[in-house]
Design an enzyme around this catalytic site. Sequence first.
Site, PDB file in Angstrom:
ATOM      1  N   GLY A 175       0.825  -1.206   0.000  1.00 37.49           N
ATOM      2  CA  GLY A 175       0.000   0.000   0.000  1.00 37.49           C
ATOM      3  C   GLY A 175       0.853   1.247   0.000  1.00 37.49           C
ATOM      4  O   GLY A 175       0.555   2.239   0.684  1.00 37.49           O
ATOM      5  N   ALA A 176       1.912   1.243  -0.823  1.00 31.86           N
ATOM      6  CA  ALA A 176       2.934   2.288  -0.750  1.00 31.86           C
ATOM      7  C   ALA A 176       2.567   3.561  -1.494  1.00 31.86           C
ATOM      8  O   ALA A 176       3.311   4.541  -1.420  1.00 31.86           O
ATOM      9  CB  ALA A 176       4.251   1.746  -1.309  1.00 31.86           C
ATOM     10  N   ASN A 177       1.455   3.593  -2.180  1.00 30.30           N
ATOM     11  CA  ASN A 177       1.150   4.733  -3.037  1.00 30.30           C
ATOM     12  C   ASN A 177       0.309   5.812  -2.360  1.00 30.30           C
ATOM     13  O   ASN A 177       0.029   6.845  -2.964  1.00 30.30           O
ATOM     14  CB  ASN A 177       0.440   4.280  -4.313  1.00 30.30           C
ATOM     15  CG  ASN A 177      -0.845   3.527  -4.025  1.00 30.30           C
ATOM     16  OD1 ASN A 177      -0.787   2.370  -3.611  1.00 30.30           O
ATOM     17  ND2 ASN A 177      -1.993   4.157  -4.219  1.00 30.30           N
TER      18      ASN A 177
ATOM     19  N   GLY B 232      -1.194   7.554   1.793  1.00 33.29           N
ATOM     20  CA  GLY B 232      -1.310   7.507   3.240  1.00 33.29           C
ATOM     21  C   GLY B 232      -0.036   7.120   3.960  1.00 33.29           C
ATOM     22  O   GLY B 232       1.059   7.610   3.671  1.00 33.29           O
TER      23      GLY B 232
ATOM     24  N   GLY C 258       1.570   4.292   3.904  1.00 29.58           N
ATOM     25  CA  GLY C 258       2.523   3.586   3.054  1.00 29.58           C
ATOM     26  C   GLY C 258       3.398   4.545   2.277  1.00 29.58           C
ATOM     27  O   GLY C 258       4.610   4.334   2.139  1.00 29.58           O
TER      28      GLY C 258
ATOM     29  N   SER D 191      -4.377  -1.851  14.590  1.00 31.16           N
ATOM     30  CA  SER D 191      -5.184  -0.669  14.881  1.00 31.16           C
ATOM     31  C   SER D 191      -5.641  -0.744  16.326  1.00 31.16           C
ATOM     32  O   SER D 191      -5.787  -1.840  16.880  1.00 31.16           O
ATOM     33  CB  SER D 191      -6.400  -0.611  13.965  1.00 31.16           C
ATOM     34  OG  SER D 191      -7.372   0.315  14.442  1.00 31.16           O
TER      35      SER D 191
ATOM     36  N   TYR E 163     -13.770  -5.770  10.939  1.00 31.98           N
ATOM     37  CA  TYR E 163     -12.540  -4.979  10.982  1.00 31.98           C
ATOM     38  C   TYR E 163     -11.768  -5.259  12.270  1.00 31.98           C
ATOM     39  O   TYR E 163     -10.540  -5.456  12.251  1.00 31.98           O
ATOM     40  CB  TYR E 163     -12.866  -3.488  10.877  1.00 31.98           C
ATOM     41  CG  TYR E 163     -11.640  -2.607  10.837  1.00 31.98           C
ATOM     42  CD1 TYR E 163     -10.763  -2.659   9.758  1.00 31.98           C
ATOM     43  CD2 TYR E 163     -11.356  -1.714  11.876  1.00 31.98           C
ATOM     44  CE1 TYR E 163      -9.632  -1.848   9.710  1.00 31.98           C
ATOM     45  CE2 TYR E 163     -10.226  -0.905  11.825  1.00 31.98           C
ATOM     46  CZ  TYR E 163      -9.370  -0.977  10.750  1.00 31.98           C
ATOM     47  OH  TYR E 163      -8.254  -0.182  10.703  1.00 31.98           O
TER      48      TYR E 163
END
Length: 326
Positions: free
Chosen positions: A25-27, A29, A31, A154, A185
């Site tokens: 998820g590096a693209n 937030g 990440g 979280s 979640y």
Amino acid sequence: MNPPLMVRPALLVLDLSDKIYVVTGANSGLGLATTRQLAKQGATVIMGCRRISEGERVADALRAELPKAKLEVLQLDLGELDSVRRFAREFRQRHDELHGLVNNAGVMNTPQGHTKDGFETQFGTNHLGHFLLTELLIDVLKAGSPSRVIILSSFFHEDALGRKGAIHFDDPNYHQRRYDGWEAYAQSKLANLLHARELARRLRGTRVTVASVNPGWVRTNLVKMPIPKWVENYIAIPLLRMAGMIEPWEGVQTTLHALLAPEVVEQSGEYFSQKARYKDKQSRAGGWPLRSPNPLAHDDVTAERLWQLSAELVKVPASRPAQNIE
């Protein structure tokens, strides 16, 4: 140790030019914030992104900002086990060792649905996809040791808007019972924490350190606001910051501490938390590390049982971390 606003300056000037990291998820937030800081310190960062075009766009923007950035974008859809296997296979074709795996990507309170492999969306994406990815990269993490695995959890692993964090072993994928997005979640985030705890136990003596992280209540793409942008920027966000919401650069400090601080080597398996709105008031200040207020987070029987279930679902050997699984 309560988390400061920023990690120690010495950690942010470490020369990481000989290090290789994977960030999922590096693209966007957290990440993206993680990727930017590691690249700024000279590391090679492999950006695992579900949408390759978006990943390349972000990588180009980072290269414009940091001309010496060493970035590689690989397609990774954590909701599809075949995609996870392709990512791991392509990484191993390019690199013989790995110094840090940041299991950052995630989804939150999604509508009822299932991944391509039949898992509940949040349990499948947040936990099982990362579980398989970690297993597939264990050999290169050992080759790059001392190395680290950081798994983002979280504070909702304790309680998500009244839904207690628990692993529903009888039906984790909601095939029979009534679906609740926040309950699902909470289950997935508790699974992240338990994964780190059990993985640390299994990797004891290998010089691969493991930690789970709560970045706090961070303004990311998970927080979607169905309001005009100007209302969001000038009214909603200032009010939310007053209520405790922080920016990605602030939330990522806990990830960077767990990934880079030398003392974490002696704290493998622990949970590191930014300040957050825990139900347990004593936990709200956070801690590096913090003893989770959820009793299940310390239950080794539950952690072992979750490991066995996860290994069965993603079809890897449950007796030990997998090596070169295709």
